[in-house]
Motif scaffolding. Structure first.
Motif, short mmCIF file in Angstrom:
data_model
loop_
_atom_site.label_atom_id
_atom_site.label_comp_id
_atom_site.label_asym_id
_atom_site.label_seq_id
_atom_site.Cartn_x
_atom_site.Cartn_y
_atom_site.Cartn_z
N ASN B 401 5.61 -27.61 33.23
CA ASN B 401 5.62 -26.54 32.23
C ASN B 401 6.90 -25.74 32.34
OD1 ASN B 401 3.17 -27.32 31.33
ND2 ASN B 401 2.01 -25.75 32.45
N GLN B 402 7.24 -25.48 33.61
CA GLN B 402 8.39 -24.64 33.84
C GLN B 402 9.66 -25.35 33.34
OE1 GLN B 402 8.99 -23.62 37.91
NE2 GLN B 402 10.46 -21.99 37.41
N ARG B 403 9.71 -26.69 33.59
CA ARG B 403 10.87 -27.47 33.17
C ARG B 403 10.98 -27.49 31.64
NH1 ARG B 403 10.80 -32.80 36.28
NH2 ARG B 403 9.41 -33.22 34.53
N GLU B 404 9.80 -27.58 31.03
CA GLU B 404 9.77 -27.60 29.57
C GLU B 404 10.27 -26.27 29.01
OE1 GLU B 404 6.11 -29.45 28.37
OE2 GLU B 404 6.29 -28.45 26.41
N ASP B 406 12.11 -24.21 30.51
CA ASP B 406 13.52 -24.14 30.83
C ASP B 406 14.35 -24.88 29.78
OD1 ASP B 406 15.35 -23.16 32.75
OD2 ASP B 406 15.73 -25.25 33.39
N TYR B 407 13.87 -26.09 29.41
CA TYR B 407 14.53 -26.91 28.41
C TYR B 407 14.61 -26.19 27.08
CZ TYR B 407 15.54 -30.98 25.49
OH TYR B 407 16.12 -31.83 24.59
N LEU B 408 13.41 -25.61 26.73
CA LEU B 408 13.36 -24.90 25.45
C LEU B 408 14.32 -23.71 25.43
CD1 LEU B 408 9.54 -24.94 24.73
CD2 LEU B 408 11.33 -26.20 23.52
N ALA B 409 14.47 -23.08 26.59
CA ALA B 409 15.33 -21.90 26.68
C ALA B 409 16.80 -22.27 26.52
CB ALA B 409 15.09 -21.20 28.00
N HIS B 410 17.12 -23.52 26.88
CA HIS B 410 18.54 -23.87 26.85
C HIS B 410 18.89 -24.93 25.78
CE1 HIS B 410 18.13 -22.11 30.89
NE2 HIS B 410 19.37 -21.65 30.62
N HIS B 411 17.98 -25.30 24.98
CA HIS B 411 18.26 -26.34 23.98
C HIS B 411 17.83 -25.93 22.59
CE1 HIS B 411 18.56 -28.54 27.73
NE2 HIS B 411 19.36 -29.40 27.06
N ASP B 412 18.44 -26.56 21.69
CA ASP B 412 18.12 -26.29 20.28
C ASP B 412 16.94 -27.16 19.90
OD1 ASP B 412 18.46 -25.46 17.60
OD2 ASP B 412 19.40 -27.43 17.21
#
Lengths: 337, 567
Positions: B401-404, B406-412
């Motif tokens: 969840n955290q990785r997701e 994190d991904y969402l926070a840094h990706h479009d």
């Protein structure tokens, strides 16, 4: 220096309780009696009991062991101790209880062994006569003479004690000899013959009181020399015998135990206080109560005032009497003496 | 904590082991002692009975002899014939018979024929004198009617034998018999004519009678004999015997209170030991037996006693006691060792679990657990294992969840490209990374041309697809180490990490513009989308992210302006 010594001795005397060593027979100084004396006189008492005259003599002459202050022994033995220089004179004024005694015991010069050269050495305490014990069913009236033991009507119905000294003495009385304790050779020879006659008339000679009782009852004995005195009556009555006690008119032999002070007495005052204490009614009255013995304060039933009593004395030659008696007892015939 | 539990467990197990072995040892030791004493007691009682039996046989022998002698014809002649040579001859023959009897039996002291006439005068008498036989005759013969052995025997019916009490013989001139403890055995000789009869009597030496019996006793046994009053007749200390003879009586019931019931309550046997009744038999084992005896006064029974020191019996228990002590010591050592081993074995799985828990909490590492055990520890291990697995699963989910996020926070979200924030992060990292590495790099600012028209004409959904395709074309056009990000709307940023030269950069820009400019086919619609790309170079155009991106932005506007002019 002397003052110092006296002081030390005085202090020693105060700090340590005085000790009194008593040599006596069982029943003469029971623990309660001793305790009462110890409390009254603030002293400590050590009692040693003896059960025979010889035991008493060897205790008194023992090289080892304690020295005794007072002793109890019969009048005959007292003369032996006096002769051996073992006694110390008593002071009658220190013994106020002498006044409580029966007249018979206050006439001390008439009882050999109490006084020597007019000086008091021994005080009577308890006594027992050696009378005749008889079966009341076989006698219409009590026998009155020692000669009843020789009576052929009671052949093999007579018991006598197995002992030379008293047998010679009472045979002497029965034969009318004046001084039963001082027999001449002739008198002894005559009495030997008399004792052989007695031997032929008796059932047997006993040694122990219980043996006498058993023989008396089992063999329907009629008459017996009571060597152990009235103490034997109780045992006989318990065994079912209907017995009486008679004093022969010739006189009755009796032992009289006395208290005396030895020459070793460290504290003569205390020793005489003990002797005086023994004559207290509270103490002397225990003798009939506990021992079946008579005391010197109250007339006993079997010894009436008029009865002739011969207190035991040393005999002329105890060894000779005993040797003769052994032969008589073994069955030697008159011809062999 | 762990060692204290181990210590307590070892201590508990060791104490239990030592206590149980010690108690067992003590029980065995005392049971063995009791057994030994009880066996010794039985042996002692047997010995007393055997002793009595043998004494009985000896007395019986003498009894037979008395009866045998009484049946001799010479006895009748010596008693009933008138005085004369024939009577004398009968007496002489009897004397010979008596002499051989004495010679045969050293324990006989006297053999006599006594008449009841003449006050019990002895008729024939043979004495043992200094071990020899001596005939006593003439005037030396004595009258014995006053002795109990005479009158008690004469009272018996013919054929009966009288046994006297055991006493010290004091009959003077009886030679060896004088002063000696003895028993008289006599049988009556009644006459049929009513005249006085007589008796035959044998005097038996007590000490010689019991001598062989006493000699056969085991060492350490003390032998006592008392009459029915309790007077000692036999005692290891001769001074204690025949006290009645010396006016100083010594009673068995006084010396041995254990023997009292035999005298007072008619008990027949009494056996006591100092182990069970130390007050009655201090330090010894005692057996007493009451034996009927004789007919005389004080003479209904005898009491025989044997006393054995307890120590000698218990001495046999000592080697076993010592061995038991050794065994107990050995067992205690073993118990301590076993306690250590067992406690450690018991604690090992617990330690494993504890270690696993520690390791798990520290490193999340999964440790092997003793889950295969089928005891409580196995249950605990299995529960712990499943708990560990669950925890592990939860942790993994959480991590995903955290990785997701994190991904969402840094990706479009639309294109999957890095967003502005991640782009700036990478740019900063690159700037930090080039501190030692002065290689140039470039930041491109890409803005689509006429994208607003596409959105207006075909809708946002198609516009979004165009944006995604452009993103893929950009990614495709650069190296994988370069970073492509969507800044928002139709703006993209690209970080080109390595620039060989400005010429190469120009070529790359052309290539990218051509790639974007190629017609895009979406939902059957072919579209032409152009792009304006500006760039900035590090370190020429700035040394920080903000400046580099602004320069690239300005550069892009210049390019876009040129595109407007040209179109």
């Amino acid at each position: 220096m002397l003052v110092l010594c006296v002081l030390i001795l005085a202090c020693g005397g105060v700090s340590a309780e005085a000790l009194l060593r008593v040599l006596a027979w069982p029943g003469y100084a029971d623990p309660d009696v001793v305790k009462a004396f110890e409390q009254r006189y603030k002293a400590r008492v050590e009692v040693t009991f003896v059960d025979s005259d010889e035991g008493l003599w060897s205790r008194m002459n023992a090289k080892e062991g304690p020295r005794f202050d007072v002793l109890a022994a019969n009048t005959a033995e007292m003369q032996r101790y006096y002769a051996a220089g073992l006694l110390k004179p008593l002071d009658a004024t220190s013994l106020p209880n002498l006044a409580r005694q029966l007249p018979r015991f206050r006439q001390r010069q008439r009882i050999p062994g109490l006084e020597q050269l007019g000086v008091l050495y021994a005080v009577p305490f308890t006594y027992s006569t050696m009378g005749i014990i008889y079966d009341k069913r076989q006698f219409a009236s009590p026998p009155d003479s020692m000669n009843v033991l020789w009576d052929p009507r009671f052949r093999h119905k007579v018991l006598d004690f197995n002992g030379g000294q008293h047998n010679f003495s009472f045979s002497a009385l029965a034969s009318g000899i004046e001084h039963p304790f001082r027999l001449s050779n002739d008198e002894r020879a005559r009495l030997t013959r008399r004792l052989i006659d007695l031997r032929r008339n008796v059932l047997t000679f006993y040694n122990l009181p219980e043996e006498a009782t058993e023989l008396f009852v089992r063999h329907k004995v009629a008459v017996m020399f009571g060597n152990y005195g009235t103490q034997q009556l109780n045992s006989l009555r318990r065994a079912g015998a209907d017995v009486g006690y008679a004093l022969p008119k010739e006189g009755v032999l009796a032992w009289l135990d006395c208290w005396a002070m030895t020459r070793f007495a460290a504290d003569p005052m205390l020793a005489q206080q003990w002797i005086n204490y023994m004559l207290e009614p509270s103490v002397s009255s225990l003798l009939p109560k506990r021992q079946g013995l008579a005391n010197t304060l109250v007339e006993s039933e079997d010894l009436q005032d008029k009865a002739k009593v011969l207190w035991l004395q040393p005999v002329e030659d105890a060894g000779r009497r005993e040797a003769l008696w052994q032969r008589i007892m073994a069955g030697d015939r008159p011809g062999s003496f | 904590m762990r060692s204290s539990l181990l210590f307590k467990l070892v201590l508990l197990l060791a104490v239990i082991g030592i206590l149980s072995s010690g108690l067992t040892g003590y029980y065995v030791y005392s049971a063995n002692r009791a057994l030994l004493v009880s066996a010794a007691q039985a042996t002692l009682m047997g010995a007393v009975k055997d002793l009595n039996r043998r004494l009985g046989i000896s007395v019986e022998q003498a009894t037979e002899d008395v009866l045998m002698l009484s049946r001799l014809v010479q006895v009748d002649r010596a008693l009933s014939m008138p005085d004369g040579p024939e009577r004398e001859r009968a007496k002489d023959e009897l004397a010979q018979a008596f002499a051989s009897m004495l010679a045969l039996h050293p324990e006989y002291l006297q053999v006599r024929l006594i008449g009841s006439a003449d006050n019990g005068l002895e008729l024939v008498r043979m004495d043992s004198a200094g071990g020899l036989t001596l005939r006593v005759a003439g005037d030396a013969l004595q009258e014995k009617a006053h002795y109990p052995y005479m009158f008690d025997t004469l009272a018996l019916p013919a054929g009966q034998v009288y046994q006297s009490a055991i006493t010290v013989n004091h009959e003077r001139s009886s030679h060896d018999a004088e002063g000696v403890p003895s028993i008289m055995l006599a049988t009556p000789l009644p006459r049929h004519d009513g005249q006085p009869g007589g008796l035959v009597v044998i005097n038996v030496d007590l000490n010689k009678l019991i001598g062989p019996v006493r000699a056969d006793l085991p060492r350490g046994y003390r032998f006592y004999l008392a009459n029915s009053w309790g007077d000692f007749l036999v005692h290891p200390d001769p001074g204690q015997t025949f006290g009645f003879d010396r006016g100083r009586r010594v009673f068995m019931q006084d010396s041995f209170p254990a023997a009292k019931p035999l005298f007072e309550h008619g008990a027949n046997t009494q056996v006591v030991n100092g182990l069970d009744q130390p007050e009655l038999a201090p330090g010894s084992i005692m057996a007493f037996v009451r034996q009927p005896f004789g007919l005389g006064v004080g003479n209904d029974f005898l009491v025989t006693g044997l006393v054995e020191p307890l120590d000698s019996v218990l001495a046999n228990a000592q080697p076993l006691g010592l061995r038991i002590m050794h065994i107990v010591l050995a067992c205690s050592v073993i118990a301590i060792l076993l306690a250590v081993i067992f406690a450690r074995a018991l604690l090992r799985p617990i330690n494993t679990l504890a270690e696993a828990a520690t390791r798990f909490s520290d490193t999340r590492q999964h440790q092997p657990l003793p889950v295969e055990r089928d005891d409580e520890i196995g249950v605990l291990a299995r529960n712990f294992d499943s708990m560990q697995r669950q925890l592990h699963q939860h942790m993994a989910n959480l991590y995903d969840n955290q990785r997701e996020l994190d991904y969402l926070a840094h990706h479009d979200a639309l294109t999957g490209l890095a967003n502005r924030s991640l782009f700036f992060q990478r740019l900063e990292q690159r700037l930090a990374g080039v501190a030692g590495d002065q290689r140039a790099f470039a930041v491109l600012f890409v803005d689509l041309d006429r994208f607003k028209d596409i959105n207006d004409r075909f809708g946002h959904a198609l516009g979004d697809q165009v944006l995604q395709i452009v993103a893929r074309r950009l990614l495709h056009g650069v190296r994988s180490s370069d970073v492509v990000a969507r800044l928002g709307g139709d703006e993209y940023l690209v970080l080109l990490s390595g620039i060989a030269s400005e010429t190469a950069l120009g070529e790359l820009l052309d290539k990218l513009m051509r790639s974007i400019g190629e017609p895009i086919s979406v939902d059957g619609v072919s579209l032409n989308v152009g792009a304006s790309i500006g760039y900035s170079l590090y370190p020429r155009d700035g040394d920080n992210a903000e400046d580099l991106v602004n320069r690239a932005d300005h550069s892009m506007y210049r390019v876009k302006a040129m595109h407007h002019q040209t179109s």
